[in-house]
Design an enzyme around this catalytic site. Structure first.
Site: not given
Ligand code: NDP
Length: 254
Positions: A139, A152
């Protein structure tokens, strides 16, 4: 760009950036192992991949903090090899130095950092065989301080150092390691840390005004950057790169 015949693990593929990256890489020919805890949403993504005519994915309902070995083993058993590890699963909470909760700190670091280390370590023997690569989803919060998401920011800064250090460690094995560092991308992540849809929309509108390119990120932006770094033809000489996908926000100091 083609990923035909490539096997890719995508963590956090049940939502947002990971779901779109899995669909995109599969459309480019990859066989994807999609990982998430929410079975229903994961199966929806699997269905979307199949109905787009892409290679059939393997859906692994798993928690990256506990099931790393199972994720790698199931992928190898099913597809026989591994070419790309996309460490995308991540979570965010709001906190600051006076309100930090250390069990929440552990939860964030377990998910955003520790699981990435474990999955990487377990994947190395397979990636060495294919001369594969790793893309971590970090990020802009790893590159600069942002108020009220302190843990974070620290977790993504740690991830960035992991990307750079492991790029050096794994270069002699022919494995590249890079990250994308997005600014705000429109996904459900905002609702996971106590911001409702309306507030999330307001936040995104604010970012939009401040980002030089006049918009926030969309998942197709992150998918394109992930595919670029993961592609061995266009990126074969790139390793240890932290690639901002940020509409110019870093250079603008936003
Ligand atoms: P979402 O909340 O839409 O998706 C997060 C994903 O991570 C889900 O599929 C969730 O799946 C999975 N996840 C979380 N914890 C676990 C776990 N313990 N085991 C397995 N899967 C897990 O977020 P984003 O798509 O926005 O984020 C994805 C990445 O991008 C993250 O690393 C975030 O920090 C990064 N990011 C996002 C930004 C944004 O503005 N959206 C900006 C910068 C970085 P489930 O709940 O099914 O387990």
């Amino acid at each position: 760009m083609s990923f035909t015949g490539k096997v890719v693990i995508v963590t956090g593929a049940s939502s947002g950036i990971g779901a779109d990256a899995a669909r995109h890489l599969a459309k480019l020919g990859a066989k994807v192992s999609i990982v998430g805890r929410n079975e229903k949403r994961l199966n929806q993504v699997a269905e979307q991949i199949k109905s787009a005519g892409s290679p059939a994915p393997l859906a692994i309902v798993a928690d990256v903090t506990k099931d790393a070995q199972r994720i790698v083993d199931k992928t190898i058993k099913h597809f026989g090899k591994l070419d790309v590890l996309l460490n995308n699963a991540g979570i965010v909470i709001q906190d600051n130095v006076t309100e930090i909760n250390l069990s929440e700190f552990d939860r964030i670091f377990d998910t955003n950092v520790r699981s990435v280390i474990t999955l990487t370590k377990l994947s190395v023997p397979y990636l060495e065989k294919t001369k594969g690569n790793i893309v971590n989803v970090s990020s802009v919060a790893g590159l600069k301080a942002i108020p009220n998401i302190m843990t974070y920011c620290m977790s993504k800064a740690a991830l960035d150092q992991f990307t750079k250090c492991s790029a050096l460690d794994l270069a002699p094995k022919g494995i590249r390691v890079n990250s994308i560092n997005p600014a705000a991308v429109r996904t459900p992540i905002f609702e996971t840390f106590g911001v409702n849809e309306e507030q999330a929309e307001k936040m995104l509108e604010e970012y939009k005004k401040r980002y030089p390119l006049g918009r926030v990120g969309e998942v197709h932006d992150t998918s394109a950057a992930i595919a670029y770094l993961a592609d061995d033809e266009v990126s074969s000489f790139l390793t240890g790169i932290l690639l901002p996908v940020d509409g110019g926000s870093i250079v603008a100091g936003v």
